[in-house]
Write an enzyme that holds these catalytic residues in place. Structure first.
Site, mmCIF file in Angstrom:
data_model
loop_
_atom_site.group_PDB
_atom_site.id
_atom_site.type_symbol
_atom_site.label_atom_id
_atom_site.label_comp_id
_atom_site.label_asym_id
_atom_site.label_seq_id
_atom_site.Cartn_x
_atom_site.Cartn_y
_atom_site.Cartn_z
ATOM 1 N N GLU A 61 0.854 -1.194 0.000
ATOM 2 C CA GLU A 61 0.000 0.000 0.000
ATOM 3 C C GLU A 61 0.891 1.245 0.000
ATOM 4 O O GLU A 61 1.801 1.351 0.830
ATOM 5 C CB GLU A 61 -0.917 -0.006 1.231
ATOM 6 C CG GLU A 61 -2.019 -1.054 1.117
ATOM 7 C CD GLU A 61 -2.876 -1.187 2.367
ATOM 8 O OE1 GLU A 61 -4.087 -1.390 2.231
ATOM 9 O OE2 GLU A 61 -2.330 -1.104 3.491
ATOM 10 N N ASN A 106 -5.971 -3.787 5.991
ATOM 11 C CA ASN A 106 -6.223 -4.103 7.403
ATOM 12 C C ASN A 106 -7.614 -3.671 7.826
ATOM 13 O O ASN A 106 -8.253 -4.304 8.656
ATOM 14 C CB ASN A 106 -5.177 -3.442 8.298
ATOM 15 C CG ASN A 106 -3.861 -4.201 8.257
ATOM 16 O OD1 ASN A 106 -3.830 -5.360 7.847
ATOM 17 N ND2 ASN A 106 -2.792 -3.548 8.643
#
Ligand code: NAI
Length: 685
Positions: A461, A499
Site C-alpha cells: 500500500e 487491514n
C-alpha cells in the site's frame, strides 16, 4: 508479403529467420491478426522451403507473453472464444507440419501461447538469463492451454511433469527446462545466431521423453496418473470454485489434449469454461494486476526516481532501511534480492544479524547459483551508524510502532538526506500527518506499507498523507514496481484498505470462538466460501499481538472485544510464533482436530464472517480510501488472498446482489447488534 508483426529474412545458408515484433506494443502477444499473419508466413515458407527456420523475438522483455488477453476479454461469446482457439491451433499445427527443422529461440518471458508456439517447433533453445521463464499459466486465468500446449507438452516431457506445470501454472527457468527436456539447449541470448545455425544445419534427434515418463501415457497408467493429479488438485481447489485444473486433466486424459475434440456441453469444454463466473473473475483480476503494474510506471519529473535522468532512468539504486526487525529486515533483504544496494540500520549489530541470516536463506532459495547469492549478500550492508542515509535515494523506516520514536528518528534523518531522496514509513496505523510535523519538507514523506511475509505478499500500500506530493507518490509506486511488487495507492486513514477490511472479518471469527464454535468449524466455513485459509488460522499466523493492536486501532465504539484473543495475548500465546495461539503449532503447522461441522450451516457462518468485510469495503469506497471499486477488489485479493474466484469483495456484492447482502446485514444486525449496521455507502453502490 506485407507484414506488420513479423519480419522474415533468409541468409546465405538458406536459413529463414522469423522475428516476432508485435507492432505498437512493448510485449509480444498473439491477437488474431498476429496469428493470421504468421499463418501467411508459414504458407509462404511451405511453398519456398528454406533449410531451416528459427523463430525469435525482437522484444527485450521476452519471446511472447501468450494470447492477447485484451482481445480475449472483448470476445462477445463462447463461440468467438472457440474460433480464436481454433485459429491458434491451425496456425501452430502448420508450424509443426513444416518439412524442415524449426527452432524457437526463447529469451525472457515465454508464457501460454508463446510456449505453445515454441512447443510446435521441432527444437527449443533458451537463454540462461535470470529473467527467462517458460510456462503454461492458463490455469490461473481459469482456462486451459488450448493452442496445443495440453497435447504437445505431455508428449515432449511426459504427462506427469507436464500436468504438474499445467496445473500449477508454474514457469521454469532455463536450467529446469533443460532438465525436464522442455528445451534442447541453453545458451546466452548473444549466442542465439550461432546456436540456431548449429541446430538447424546439423539437426539432432528430436527430444523424446524417457521410458519412465513415456510410460505414464500408456492406457491404464494414464488413468492412474490422471486420478493422482485429480487428488492433488482436489486438495487445493473445489471444482465448482476452480473448474480449469479439472478440465486440464480431462482434456489430456480423454481428448488427446486438443480442445477441438471436446464436445461443447462437456464441463472441460471452452464453452463451459468461458461461461463460468470464475473464468471472468480470474481474467478480470489479471487485467487489474496489469493496472496496478501500470500505476508503477516512473513519472515524468526528471528528479524522480531520485537521481534518475530523463530517458535513461536507472531507478532507485540505494535504499536505506531503519529497523531490522520482522518487517524492516525482510524488506531490506527483498530490495537487495531485486538488485538494489541496501544499508540496514538498527540499534545494535546483533539486531541486524538475524535479518542478514534470513536474507541469506531467501537468496539461496530464490537465486540458487553461488555467485548470484553472493552478489545479493554483498548488496545487503549492515549499517548501525546510519551512514547510508546520506547516499540513499529512499529512506524507509520500519522501527517500533510508536509515533514519538518515529518522529525522533525522522528529525535526525531528514537533514542528512540527499535533497532528491524520499522518506517513507512502513507504519500500519499511524497517520502520516502525525509524523510529518517534525519535517522541513513533509511533502517528501510517504507511506510504503508492506505485508507480512514480505517475500510472499505481492501487494504494497502506497499511502498518501495530506502533504505528500503527487511526484513522491508516483516515485514510491515506481519503486514498488522496481522491486517486483504491486503498488496500491491509498489515502492515509486508519488501517488503509487491507487491514481495515480484514479486521472486522477476523474480529467476527474471534467472536464466534467466544460463542463456543470450534476454530476448525469457523475456518472450514471461510474455506468453503473460497478463502485460501480460515480466519482463525490466519490470525494465529499474523500474530495475536498484532491482531490485538490492529483491532484496538480500528475498533468502533461499542463493538465487543474478543475475549479469547485478549486472554491469549495476556498469556503471551501469540500464535504460530510462540507455538500456541488459538491452535497449537508444530513445525509451522496448525494442529487441527476434526472440523466438527456436522449440523452447522457453513454458508450462514460464511455470510456472518464475510458480510462485515463487505460492509467495510463499501465504507472504504465511500471514503475514497482507494480510487474505485476495482482497486478495492484487487487490493483485497493481492493483500489477503480474498477468494480470487469470486473476484474480490465488491464483485462478491455484485454477484449475489446488493439487496440480498443488505438483507443479510439487517438480519445479522437484529441478531448480533449494531456492528452489522449497513454503511451509508451502500446507497451509492
Ligand atoms: P519489530 O519489533 O520486529 O522491529 C522493530 C525494529 O526496530 C527492532 O529491531 C528495533 O531494534 C528497531 N528499532 C527501534 N528503534 C529504533 C531506532 N531508533 N533506530 C533504529 N532501529 C530501531 O517490528 P516490526 O513488526 O518489524 O514492525 C516495524 C514497523 O512495521 C511498524 O511500524 C509496524 O507497524 C510495521 N508493520 C508491521 C507488520 C507486521 O506484520 N509485523 C506489517 C506491516 C507493517
Amino acid at each position: 508479403m506485407d507484414l506488420k508483426h513479423w519480419k522474415l529474412e533468409t541468409d546465405a545458408d538458406n536459413l529463414a529467420w522469423l522475428t516476432f515484433d508485435r507492432a505498437g506494443a512493448t510485449t509480444n502477444t498473439f491477437s488474431s491478426e498476429v496469428l493470421r499473419e504468421l499463418s501467411q508466413v508459414l504458407d509462404h515458407l511451405k511453398q519456398m522451403p528454406p533449410r531451416g527456420l528459427a523463430i525469435l523475438s525482437a522484444k527485450d522483455n521476452g519471446f511472447a507473453a501468450g494470447a492477447d488477453i485484451q482481445e480475449f476479454t472483448t470476445l462477445a461469446s463462447a463461440e468467438e472464444a472457440m474460433a480464436f482457439l481454433v485459429l491458434g491451433n491451425e496456425v501452430f499445427d502448420k508450424v509443426e507440419a513444416l518439412a524442415f527443422p524449426t527452432v524457437a529461440m526463447v529469451h525472457g518471458f515465454c508464457m501460454g501461447g508463446g510456449t505453445e508456439l515454441a512447443l510446435a517447433c521441432r527444437y527449443r533453445v533458451m537463454d540462461d538469463g535470470p529473467k527467462t521463464r517458460m510456462g503454461l499459466p492458463e490455469v490461473m486465468l481459469g482456462i486451459v492451454p488450448g493452442w496445443g500446449g495440453a497435447k504437445r507438452m505431455p508428449g515432449l516431457i511426459g504427462p506427469a511433469a507436464a500436468l504438474d506445470l499445467m496445473l500449477t501454472g508454474r514457469a521454469v527457468d532455463a536450467r529446469k527446462a533443460k532438465n525436464l527436456g522442455l528445451v534442447d539447449a541453453v545458451t546466452p541470448r548473444r549466442h542465439f545466431p550461432n546456436a540456431a545455425k548449429k541446430i538447424l544445419l546439423e539437426p539432432p534427434p528430436k527430444h523424446a521423453p524417457g521410458l519412465m515418463a513415456a510410460a505414464t501415457d500408456w492406457p491404464g497408467v494414464r488413468n492412474f496418473v490422471a486420478s493422482q493429479a485429480q487428488k492433488q488438485v482436489a486438495k487445493r481447489a473445489r471444482r465448482d470454485h476452480y473448474p480449469a485444473p479439472y478440465a486440464i486433466i480431462e482434456l489430456w486424459r480423454d481428448f488427446g489434449g486438443d480442445v477441438r475434440n471436446v464436445p461443447k456441453d462437456h464441463p472441460a469444454s471452452m464453452t463451459s469454461l468461458y461461461n463460468h463466473p470464475t473464468t471472468r473473475n480470474l481474467i478480470r483480476i489479471f487485467t487489474l494486476q496489469d493496472r496496478l503494474k501500470a500505476l508503477g510506471k516512473p513519472g515524468t519529473d526528471p528528479s524522480f526516481p531520485p537521481g534518475g535522468k530523463p530517458g535513461s532512468d536507472p531507478g532507485f539504486q540505494h535504499v536505506h532501511v531503519i529497523g531490522a526487525g520482522a518487517m524492516g529486515g525482510d524488506i531490506a533483504a527483498w530490495c537487495a534480492l531485486r538488485g538494489i544496494t541496501v544499508t540496514l540500520q538498527d540499534l545494535a549489530p546483533e539486531r541486524i544479524a538475524p535479518a542478514v541470516k534470513r536474507g541469506a536463506e531467501l537468496y539461496k532459495k530464490r537465486l540458487k547459483q553461488k555467485h548470484l547469492v553472493q552478489g545479493a549478500m554483498d548488496r545487503l550492508i549492515p549499517d548501525v551508524a546510519g551512514n547510508g542515509v546520506a547516499r540513499a535515494d529512499l529512506i524507509l523506516e520500519a522501527i517500533v510502532e510508536n509515533a514519538e520514536v518515529k518522529r525522533k528518528v525522522f528529525a535526525q534523518v531528514e537533514p542528512r538526506m540527499k535533497p532528491t531522496a524520499i522518506l517513507a514509513s512502513n507504519t500500519s496505523s499511524i497517520p502520516l500527518q502525525e509524523l510529518a510535523g517534525v519535517l522541513a519538507r513533509p511533502e517528501r514523506l510517504v507511506g510504503i506499507h508492506f505485508f507480512n511475509p514480505v517475500a510472499q505478499m505481492q501487494l504494497v500500500e502506497i499511502v498518501q498523507g495530506p502533504q505528500t506530493s503527487a511526484e513522491v507518490m508516483q516515485a514510491a509506486q515506481a519503486f514498488t514496481r522496481q522491486i517486483d511488487k504491486l503498488p496500491l495507492p491509498c489515502k492515509s486513514a486508519p488501517g488503509f484498505l487491507v487491514n481495515r477490511v480484514l479486521s472486522p472479518y477476523l474480529n467476527e471469527a474471534m467472536l464466534m470462538l467466544d460463542e463456543g464454535l470450534p476454530p476448525e468449524t469457523i475456518d472450514a466455513a471461510a474455506k468453503d466460501f473460497g478463502m485460501p485459509m480460515g480466519p482463525i488460522e490466519l490470525a494465529d499466523m499474523v500474530g495475536l499481538d498484532i491482531c490485538w493492536a490492529v483491532g484496538q486501532e480500528l475498533a468502533k465504539p461499542g463493538n465487543p472485544i474478543p475475549k479469547q484473543l485478549q486472554a491469549n495475548v495476556e498469556a503471551k500465546n501469540l500464535g504460530m510464533k510462540t507455538g500456541k495461539g488459538f491452535y497449537t503449532w508444530v513445525k509451522g503447522k496448525a494442529q487441527k482436530g476434526t472440523t466438527g461441522t456436522g449440523t452447522v450451516d457453513l454458508k450462514a457462518l460464511a455470510d456472518r464472517l464475510v458480510a462485515p468485510a463487505l460492509n467495510e469495503s463499501v465504507a472504504c469506497l465511500r471514503e475514497h480510501i482507494v480510487a474505485d471499486a476495482d482497486l478495492v477488489d484487487v487490493g483485497m485479493i493481492f493483500g489477503t488472498g480474498f477468494a480470487p474466484h469470486r473476484g474480490g469483495p465488491i464483485a462478491t456484492i455484485r454477484a449475489r446482489g446488493k439487496e440480498e447482502w443488505l438483507k443479510v446485514l439487517e438480519e445479522l444486525k437484529a441478531r448480533h447488534g449494531l456492528r452489522f449496521e449497513p454503511d451509508s455507502g451502500w446507497a451509492a453502490l
